[in-house]
Design an enzyme around this catalytic site. Structure first.
Site, short mmCIF file in Angstrom:
data_model
loop_
_atom_site.label_atom_id
_atom_site.label_comp_id
_atom_site.label_asym_id
_atom_site.label_seq_id
_atom_site.Cartn_x
_atom_site.Cartn_y
_atom_site.Cartn_z
N HIS A 121 5.68 -0.69 13.71
CA HIS A 121 5.17 0.73 13.62
C HIS A 121 4.02 0.60 12.31
CE1 HIS A 121 7.69 2.43 16.72
NE2 HIS A 121 8.74 2.06 15.92
N GLU A 171 -1.51 3.56 15.25
CA GLU A 171 -0.87 4.21 14.96
C GLU A 171 -1.47 5.78 15.19
OE1 GLU A 171 2.34 3.83 14.51
OE2 GLU A 171 1.97 1.83 14.57
N ASP A 195 2.48 -4.41 14.54
CA ASP A 195 2.64 -4.42 16.27
C ASP A 195 1.64 -5.30 16.71
OD1 ASP A 195 4.59 -2.76 15.62
OD2 ASP A 195 3.62 -0.82 16.42
#
Length: 716
Positions: free
Chosen positions: A671, A532, A676
């Site tokens: 997310h 991220e 993920d």
């Protein structure tokens, strides 16, 4: 998505046909008309050539758009149906194709769905039979897993290549403590498929295996070998190695390691030997001085001054010898006091055990009153029960007490344990004497006193009397067990009820001389990761905020072997990205920087193939930080985005959500980096049999197919 060749052909075909038709008409007119007629026609059409060309272009564009739509609606439907049918055949039963396209295509899909339903019924029956046949095997595996979980010794099972097949929770905790590196992201030494040689010298294990094989050849029924080794973190381990055989008289298939951390024991033994040697040498010198003084002092010719000096020597040496013996006794007492570790125990169980022991030892009645069943104590149950039995015995023997009670209640941050009775009290001098007297239980004397036991627990002890109720009691204040930390709901969603710390399929693997590119996809180990970030432009200053990774070994997702770490980006986080991943500046404040996190991730991913969705994006972030972190991610990389395009070129979307939906993978925790990564891992596992069906069986073939993908040109 980039248009495929059939789509281009369908869109450009009308323009080509119109151009060809126009050329043919012009040729025919030129061949059949007289020169005067051609001149008249050109005079009529010449000024309007631009308008005619524009009309042809508009017609060609309109026809091309319609042909492209027709291709998607009718022409591409069989290909899409074929791709989805391959997915359904490789996946779980119960899913069906969605009718699309022309009437004929919809009829074909309905027929295929009917066949899928029949296949699902047949497959369910077969699975039921297989499940029944394998039930006993699963029960044995469950019993083994439960047994391993309860063992207090660290146990690790490996194949002959040193790959870890099985380990218990005790081993995991011990290996975590052995790691010299800080625990970043959850990276650990231990994991299914990892090499035990990351901890032990390969030559040392090979020597132990050779010793075991020699003993097997001599006919020893249960051979084993032991060795002591130091880890990279400076810990001392005593290891017992036992063989695992394919069958009773068969060749070796692997080995079992049973480990004990003897660092503390070794240090204590060294300290004990040092003290013993020191006191022995000092005592020898004192005895020599005493012997010389005694021999001289008996001399009748000795004057009074010399005799006085010799008497002083004797007194000093006796005093020094007594002091050293006292020090040694104190050290021995302290060692015995700390011999047993404090462990968690339910208070009600402890009270019941103490009452049974008192009743059996002193033939008196006992009762447990006001015992809080919710209390958990942190104690050495053996020494504390000894203290209660000793005190109860003194009260029964010296004061004729017939009934002894034990109470247990919470008192603030501690537990309040009372040994109570109705009857005469004990004087303060007597209570102090019992507290400091060496305990005697079962006719045997102990080096410990009640005070020693209380101090070992970091507690408090006193005698008290309630005159109103004519009750007397000894009160202990003891430590409570640490409260269990609440489990993260995300972990509960990600993990099974019992972590799987074993995989016996790895007994079949061997260290291969083949290059990774020639090894099959099913046998490789993978690290599936995701990041991220603060934005989508790594080269423009965007930074990593979180890294998550999980492992695939022997074709199974190892959810309990995960890596998850927030990263301090050392820059601001745009509000627009916070709305996507939910990571705020407060969450990353004080977290390690990417320079600290990347080495831990690199260690976690060693000896594996990297897997990511849209890997070019994540790898670009890693590449830009490799030099600063002092690591290089040179492992092979597979991209589920590219593999999806290889497997399903007729599908319109290749996002992670679209692929997961197509392959029947539930999407949870999107997310978040680890969420993920887990979805990507499950998608990749679904892809492996599809790739094999498509003739892509090795890593090299998968990499080559990915390079030829239309999406392989993406860059960041």
């Amino acid at each position: 998505m980039k248009p495929e060749r059939p789509e281009w052909l369908a869109a450009l075909a009308p323009a080509a046909l119109l151009a060809l038709a126009a050329a043919l008409v012009a040729a025919m007119l030129a061949a059949t008309l007289e020169p005067a007629e051609r001149a008249a026609l050109w005079a009529l059409l010449g000024p309007r050539t631009t308008l005619l060309l524009l009309l042809l272009v508009v017609v060609a564009i309109g026809a091309g758009v319609w042909m492209r739509w027709a291709w998607h609606h009718w022409g591409a439907t069989p290909g899409r149906v074929a791709e989805l049918l391959q997915v359904l055949l490789a996946g779980a039963p119960g899913r069906e194709l969605e009718p699309r396209g022309s009437a004929g295509s919809r009829a074909l899909v309905e027929t295929v769905n009917r066949l899928l339903r029949e296949r699902a019924v047949w497959r369910t029956e077969v699975e039921a039979r297989v499940h029944e046949a394998s039930r006993l095997v699963e029960q044995e595996k469950g019993r083994l897993a439960a047994l391993m979980a309860e063992l207090t010794q660290s146990v690790v099972v490996c194949n002959l290549d040193g790959r870890i097949l099985l380990y218990n929770g005790r081993a995991r905790l011990q290996f975590r403590a052995l790691s010299p590196a800080p625990a970043i992201g959850g990276a650990e030494y231990l994991g299914i498929g990892r090499s035990i040689y990351a901890v032990f010298d390969r030559a040392l294990v090979a020597h132990a295996l050779e010793m075991v094989q020699q003993r097997l050849q001599r006919g020893v029924a249960h051979p084993s070998a032991q060795f002591v080794t130091a880890t990279r973190g400076g810990q001392l381990l005593r290891v017992q190695l036992a063989p695992v055989r394919e069958h009773e008289a068969g060749p070796l298939a692997g080995f079992v390691l049973m480990l004990d951390n003897i660092t503390r024991d070794f240090a204590e033994e060294s300290e004990r030997d040092r003290r013993l040697h020191e006191h022995t040498e000092a005592g020898r010198a004192s005895l020599a001085n005493l012997q010389a003084a005694v021999e001289l002092i008996d001399d009748p010719a000795l004057d009074e001054a010399t005799a006085a000096r010799l008497q002083g020597v004797i007194r000093d040496e006796v005093r020094a010898l007594g002091h050293r013996i006292g020090e040694l006794a104190h050290y021995t007492t302290e060692t015995m006091r700390t011999r047993w570790p404090l462990e968690d125990m339910q208070g009600a169980d402890f009270v019941a055990a103490a009452l049974r022991r008192i009743e059996a030892e002193h033939r008196c009645r006992t009762a447990g009153t006001e015992v809080d069943p919710a209390l958990w104590l942190k104690l050495d149950s053996f020494s504390l029960i000894q203290a209660l039995v000793f005190l109860a015995g003194r009260v029964v023997d010296e004061y004729g007490v017939k009934v002894v009670q034990i109470r247990l209640q919470r008192a603030g941050t501690r537990a309040q344990l009372d040994l109570a009775w109705i009857g005469p009290g004990v004087s303060t001098e007597t209570a102090v004497a019992w507290e400091t007297e060496a305990m005697r239980v079962d006719g045997e004397a102990s080096a410990l006193t009640v005070r020693d036991v209380v101090q070992r627990h970091g507690g408090t002890f006193w005698f008290e009397r309630e005159r109103v109720r004519a009750e007397a009691f000894f009160r202990f204040l003891l430590p409570l067990a640490d409260a269990a930390e609440p489990l993260d709901s995300g972990l509960l969603a990600r993990r099974e009820s019992r972590p799987e710390f074993y995989d016996f399929d790895l007994f079949q693997t061997r260290e291969m001389a083949l290059e990774l590119a020639e090894r099959t996809l099913a046998e490789l180990a993978y690290t599936v990761f995701d990041t991220e970030t603060t934005g989508l432009e790594p080269s423009a200053g965007d930074e990593i905020l979180q890294i998550g990774a999980t492992r695939i070994v022997a074709g199974k997702l190892r959810r309990h072997e995960s890596f998850e770490q927030l990263v301090d980006p050392q820059r601001s986080i745009p509000e627009r990205t916070i709305a996507i991943h939910g990571i705020t500046p407060a969450m990353v404040a004080g977290q390690p920087t990417i320079r600290e996190v990347l080495p831990a991730l690199h260690a976690f991913a060693q000896e594996t193939v990297l897997v990511a969705h849209n890997a070019a994006f994540d790898l670009r972030f890693l590449e830009l930080k490799e030099r600063a972190a002092g690591v290089r991610f040179d492992m092979p990389v597979l991209d589920t985005l590219l593999l999806s395009q290889v497997l399903h070129p007729n599908q319109e979307r290749h996002s992670l959500e679209a692929i997961a939906e197509r392959l029947g993978v539930p999407v949870l925790g999107r997310h978040t980096a680890l969420g993920d990564a887990i979805v990507t891992a499950e998608v990749f596992l679904k892809m492996i049999p599809l790739l094999q069906t498509a003739g892509i069986r090795t890593l090299g073939q998968a990499l080559e197919a990915s390079r030829r993908s239309a999406l392989a040109k993406l860059s960041y």
